[in-house]
Design a protein around this motif. Structure first.
Motif, PDB file in Angstrom:
ATOM      1  N   SER A  52       0.826  -1.205   0.000  1.00  0.00           N
ATOM      2  CA  SER A  52       0.000   0.000   0.000  1.00  0.00           C
ATOM      3  C   SER A  52       0.866   1.263   0.000  1.00  0.00           C
ATOM      4  CB  SER A  52      -0.909   0.008   1.224  1.00  0.00           C
ATOM      5  OG  SER A  52      -1.510   1.272   1.393  1.00  0.00           O
ATOM      6  N   PRO A  53       0.563   2.225  -0.879  1.00  0.00           N
ATOM      7  CA  PRO A  53       1.300   3.494  -0.867  1.00  0.00           C
ATOM      8  C   PRO A  53       1.210   4.207   0.480  1.00  0.00           C
ATOM      9  CG  PRO A  53      -0.014   3.285  -2.868  1.00  0.00           C
ATOM     10  CD  PRO A  53      -0.427   2.172  -1.956  1.00  0.00           C
ATOM     11  N   ASP A  54       0.112   3.958   1.221  1.00  0.00           N
ATOM     12  CA  ASP A  54      -0.026   4.614   2.523  1.00  0.00           C
ATOM     13  C   ASP A  54       1.077   4.162   3.481  1.00  0.00           C
ATOM     14  OD1 ASP A  54      -2.272   6.000   1.730  1.00  0.00           O
ATOM     15  OD2 ASP A  54      -3.657   4.434   2.382  1.00  0.00           O
ATOM     16  N   LEU A  55       1.414   2.860   3.458  1.00  0.00           N
ATOM     17  CA  LEU A  55       2.500   2.368   4.314  1.00  0.00           C
ATOM     18  C   LEU A  55       3.822   3.005   3.915  1.00  0.00           C
ATOM     19  CD1 LEU A  55       3.690   0.507   6.453  1.00  0.00           C
ATOM     20  CD2 LEU A  55       3.821  -1.292   4.716  1.00  0.00           C
ATOM     21  N   LYS A  56       4.045   3.126   2.615  1.00  0.00           N
ATOM     22  CA  LYS A  56       5.281   3.745   2.138  1.00  0.00           C
ATOM     23  C   LYS A  56       5.381   5.192   2.629  1.00  0.00           C
ATOM     24  CE  LYS A  56       5.571   4.987  -2.193  1.00  0.00           C
ATOM     25  NZ  LYS A  56       5.685   4.945  -3.667  1.00  0.00           N
ATOM     26  N   ASN A  57       4.272   5.919   2.568  1.00  0.00           N
ATOM     27  CA  ASN A  57       4.282   7.321   2.998  1.00  0.00           C
ATOM     28  C   ASN A  57       4.487   7.451   4.497  1.00  0.00           C
ATOM     29  OD1 ASN A  57       3.821   8.100   0.350  1.00  0.00           O
ATOM     30  ND2 ASN A  57       1.593   8.173   0.597  1.00  0.00           N
ATOM     31  N   VAL A  58       3.843   6.571   5.267  1.00  0.00           N
ATOM     32  CA  VAL A  58       4.002   6.604   6.726  1.00  0.00           C
ATOM     33  C   VAL A  58       5.450   6.313   7.110  1.00  0.00           C
ATOM     34  CG1 VAL A  58       3.424   5.403   8.871  1.00  0.00           C
ATOM     35  CG2 VAL A  58       1.606   6.040   7.274  1.00  0.00           C
ATOM     36  N   ALA A  59       6.028   5.292   6.475  1.00  0.00           N
ATOM     37  CA  ALA A  59       7.403   4.903   6.795  1.00  0.00           C
ATOM     38  C   ALA A  59       8.369   6.042   6.480  1.00  0.00           C
ATOM     39  CB  ALA A  59       7.797   3.653   6.012  1.00  0.00           C
ATOM     40  N   PHE A  60       8.164   6.700   5.330  1.00  0.00           N
ATOM     41  CA  PHE A  60       9.091   7.772   4.971  1.00  0.00           C
ATOM     42  C   PHE A  60       8.918   8.982   5.875  1.00  0.00           C
ATOM     43  CE2 PHE A  60      10.558  11.430   2.471  1.00  0.00           C
ATOM     44  CZ  PHE A  60      11.865  11.026   2.266  1.00  0.00           C
ATOM     45  N   ALA A  61       7.670   9.321   6.242  1.00  0.00           N
ATOM     46  CA  ALA A  61       7.443  10.454   7.148  1.00  0.00           C
ATOM     47  C   ALA A  61       8.119  10.194   8.491  1.00  0.00           C
ATOM     48  CB  ALA A  61       5.948  10.686   7.331  1.00  0.00           C
ATOM     49  N   LEU A  62       8.021   8.953   8.987  1.00  0.00           N
ATOM     50  CA  LEU A  62       8.654   8.592  10.253  1.00  0.00           C
ATOM     51  C   LEU A  62      10.171   8.735  10.146  1.00  0.00           C
ATOM     52  CD1 LEU A  62       7.727   7.440  13.032  1.00  0.00           C
ATOM     53  CD2 LEU A  62       8.338   5.187  12.157  1.00  0.00           C
ATOM     54  N   PHE A  63      10.748   8.240   9.051  1.00  0.00           N
ATOM     55  CA  PHE A  63      12.193   8.315   8.858  1.00  0.00           C
ATOM     56  C   PHE A  63      12.668   9.759   8.760  1.00  0.00           C
ATOM     57  CE2 PHE A  63      15.054   9.207   5.244  1.00  0.00           C
ATOM     58  CZ  PHE A  63      16.270   8.927   5.864  1.00  0.00           C
ATOM     59  N   ILE A  64      12.030  10.540   7.904  1.00  0.00           N
ATOM     60  CA  ILE A  64      12.552  11.868   7.600  1.00  0.00           C
ATOM     61  C   ILE A  64      12.373  12.811   8.791  1.00  0.00           C
ATOM     62  CG2 ILE A  64      10.497  12.962   6.602  1.00  0.00           C
ATOM     63  CD1 ILE A  64      13.980  12.980   4.982  1.00  0.00           C
ATOM     64  N   PHE A  65      11.292  12.626   9.579  1.00  0.00           N
ATOM     65  CA  PHE A  65      11.118  13.444  10.780  1.00  0.00           C
ATOM     66  C   PHE A  65      12.201  13.106  11.805  1.00  0.00           C
ATOM     67  CE2 PHE A  65       9.501  14.174  15.056  1.00  0.00           C
ATOM     68  CZ  PHE A  65       9.121  15.506  14.976  1.00  0.00           C
ATOM     69  N   ALA A  66      12.454  11.806  12.017  1.00  0.00           N
ATOM     70  CA  ALA A  66      13.498  11.397  12.963  1.00  0.00           C
ATOM     71  C   ALA A  66      14.865  11.882  12.510  1.00  0.00           C
ATOM     72  CB  ALA A  66      13.499   9.880  13.123  1.00  0.00           C
ATOM     73  N   LEU A  67      15.099  11.872  11.190  1.00  0.00           N
ATOM     74  CA  LEU A  67      16.358  12.380  10.648  1.00  0.00           C
ATOM     75  C   LEU A  67      16.533  13.849  11.000  1.00  0.00           C
ATOM     76  CD1 LEU A  67      18.862  11.962   8.784  1.00  0.00           C
ATOM     77  CD2 LEU A  67      17.389  12.656   6.885  1.00  0.00           C
ATOM     78  N   GLY A  68      15.495  14.635  10.780  1.00  0.00           N
ATOM     79  CA  GLY A  68      15.567  16.055  11.118  1.00  0.00           C
ATOM     80  C   GLY A  68      15.693  16.288  12.608  1.00  0.00           C
ATOM     81  N   PHE A  69      14.988  15.489  13.403  1.00  0.00           N
ATOM     82  CA  PHE A  69      15.008  15.652  14.860  1.00  0.00           C
ATOM     83  C   PHE A  69      16.413  15.444  15.413  1.00  0.00           C
ATOM     84  CE2 PHE A  69      14.574  14.216  19.214  1.00  0.00           C
ATOM     85  CZ  PHE A  69      13.661  15.112  19.743  1.00  0.00           C
ATOM     86  N   THR A  70      17.102  14.410  14.943  1.00  0.00           N
ATOM     87  CA  THR A  70      18.447  14.128  15.457  1.00  0.00           C
ATOM     88  C   THR A  70      19.480  15.093  14.893  1.00  0.00           C
ATOM     89  OG1 THR A  70      18.730  12.461  13.708  1.00  0.00           O
ATOM     90  CG2 THR A  70      17.983  11.687  15.864  1.00  0.00           C
ATOM     91  N   ALA A  71      19.233  15.622  13.692  1.00  0.00           N
ATOM     92  CA  ALA A  71      20.206  16.519  13.063  1.00  0.00           C
ATOM     93  C   ALA A  71      20.002  17.976  13.461  1.00  0.00           C
ATOM     94  CB  ALA A  71      20.130  16.405  11.535  1.00  0.00           C
TER      95      ALA A  71
END
Length: 555
Positions: A52-71
């Motif tokens: 499902s594209p929805d899972l892909k979008n959720v996974a990427f939002a989780l990754f990219i937010f955590a990336l920004g949070f730590t950086a």
């Protein structure tokens, strides 16, 4: 095969086999779990498995937010004060875009192939998410968008491997040859300049902090404070034993010849001052002072930019007593905690000493990190929603529609919330291990979903371009590194080990810095790596929509 074709099974099979492949080592190079996951997902995708594209979008939002949070903490600090190394990240982005523009004109690359070439050659997987979102916004039929996204994944899978090999070989073999240096010898010399004890010290360059007990002897009659000031505060007398009992030392305590003093400090410092004391004696069992480690986040701007040795000199005698910086973590990487190491805002410092001393010194540096390991899901949820809303904003300039998109919005939101948490660590906590899991699992799941969605178009793209993509990936990977090597060495005069680490960081290449640290024999290259990594980790993903727009303008 029906069992494997179930989406959940295909997803976790891609993760398991992908990370297994990612552990395989060729010489000093590992492709890593993310690239391995894509290879497996591409193969399973030929069976017709979709997620499902929805899972892909959720996974990427989780990754990219955590990336920004730590950086976030390091990104803003490096943009403001780390220009000497950080400029190399802008060299990377500018050079790659120029090379990519030439490739688009010469070879007629489409939106997907150009984006995949950019992501793979720069070894920055996050670009796939921001570029994929930008492609999905194009005014094209769904079948064409699917084809472009398939081309992006295929181009990335081909170019990542060649881009990774190119940057590892360049930084560990070609660049040292061009500079005329031996990386291990240069790194050892730099570590000594920063105050390392010796070449045979700890592998990560961190000096030992030790406690030893001596007779007061020659310093009898002087106060504890006077003795500590006479050695510039490099050691602390933590306890004094007298008449069979031990008590906590204060600066006013006057020493007697038969007193036993418990001295704490870095190994070299303790050895150096031991000749000023009496004979070393064993510490009676049960009388050792309890020493602890506590982590703090460095916040005070007045302290950022100072060397550790300068920090101790500026602190009052009471503030520096009994506390030492034993480790420094910056963006998840261990930085050598040497006297000459420069501190940066957002650093996670491990303080070693007595509990009272740490509590006394911590406010002068920043905030003690909470002991709780719980994730604040209120902040996490609101942060991602804020990022998604930000990604909906757009700016129309002529035929070019500029928008951050889902990925860019979540990244900017993560940067802001990460910066906010640095200043208020009691709120919005995402523990380091939790953030690392969010990044790893989110990105791997997104990559698996992208790979599984790729059909037979993958082979059509490979037939169309043949060896063009591998050759382009080597050029797009190596030329920016060569430009940074020249600028960093000739113009910025950056020390060679730090410069090589900065080049690895501008490429966001963890395998490269791992190979460099192994070659160097200590962690001095990490000093440059963390600065450019923090900046490139933000700039490169934001270039995904730019690449897509560039193809529309000049393709």
């Amino acid at each position: 095969m029906s069992f494997i074709e179930q989406p959940v099974v295909a997803l976790f099979l891609s993760l398991a086999l992908g990370y297994l492949i990612g552990k395989l080592r060729i010489a000093s190079i590992q492709i890593g779990g993310v690239c391995g996951t894509l290879f497996v997902a591409l193969a399973l995708g030929q069976l017709g498995v979709t997620i499902s594209p929805d899972l892909k979008n959720v996974a990427f939002a989780l990754f990219i937010f955590a990336l920004g949070f730590t950086a976030g903490p390091q990104f803003f600090n490096n943009i403001r004060g780390g220009w000497r190394y950080g400029i190399l990240s802008f060299v990377e982005v500018g050079t790659v875009l120029l090379l990519l523009a030439a490739a688009i004109v010469i070879f007629g690359l489409d939106h997907g192939t150009a984006s995949g070439l950019f992501a793979g050659s720069a070894t920055e997987s996050a670009v796939l998410g921001t570029a994929s979102d930008a492609i999905a916004r194009l005014a094209l039929p769904k079948a064409e968008i699917d084809r472009l996204q398939s081309n992006m994944a295929t181009a990335y899978s081909v170019t990542y491997l060649f881009g990774l090999v190119a940057i590892v070989v360049f930084t560990t073999q070609i660049a040292p040859l061009l500079l005329g240096i031996n990386v291990r010898e240069a790194s050892a010399a730099l570590a000594r300049e920063l105050g390392a004890e010796d070449e045979a010290g700890n592998g990560n360059g961190v000096p030992e902090i030790v406690s030893r007990s001596f007779r007061a002897g020659p310093i009898a009659g002087s106060s504890v404070g006077a003795f500590e000031n006479s050695v510039n505060g490099v050691v602390t007398i933590e306890q004094v034993g007298r008449a069979g009992g031990f008590s906590k030392a204060t600066t006013e305590t006057v020493l007697e010849a038969d007193d036993i003093v418990l001295v704490i400090g870095r190994r070299r410092s303790v050895i150096a001052i031991s000749e000023r004391l009496g004979a070393e004696v064993p510490m009676p069992a049960g009388d050792n002072v309890p020493l602890v480690e506590r982590q703090i986040v460095l916040v005070r701007r007045q302290v950022a930019g100072l060397r550790i040795r300068d920090l101790r000199r500026l602190a009052s005698s009471e503030q520096r007593r009994g506390v030492f910086i034993s480790r420094i973590h910056r963006l998840g990487q261990s930085i050598p905690a040497l006297p000459g190491t420069v501190l940066a805002q957002g650093d996670i410092l491990t303080l070693y000493g007595s509990e009272d001393a740490i509590i006394r010194a911590a406010p002068e540096l920043g905030h003690l990190l909470p002991a709780s390991a719980a994730t604040d899901f209120v902040m996490l949820g609101l942060g991602i929603v804020a990022g998604l809303l930000l990604g909906e904003l757009s700016l129309q300039i002529g035929a070019l529609n500029l928008t951050l998109g889902t990925g860019g919005g979540a990244l900017v939101s993560g940067l802001f919330f990460g910066w906010l948490h640095m200043h208020r660590p009691q709120y919005g906590a995402i523990p380091t291990d939790a953030a690392a899991f969010m990044k790893d699992f989110g990105l791997a799941t997104f990559i698996a979903a992208v790979g599984l969605s790729v059909g037979p178009d993958a082979f059509a793209l490979l037939k169309q371009y043949g060896l063009v993509l591998p050759v382009l990936s080597v050029l797009v990977s190596a030329v920016p590194a060569l430009a940074s090597l020249y600028i960093g060495h000739r113009l910025l005069k950056i020390e060679a080990p730090i410069l090589l680490g900065a080049i690895a960081g501008q490429h966001c290449s963890t395998p490269t810095i791992s190979a460099l640290v192994s070659l160097a024999g200590n962690s001095t290259p990490v000093i440059g790596y963390t600065v450019t990594y923090a900046i490139s980790n933000v700039l490169l993903p934001l270039m995904g929509p730019v690449v897509v727009g560039m193809v529309g303008l000049i393709g």
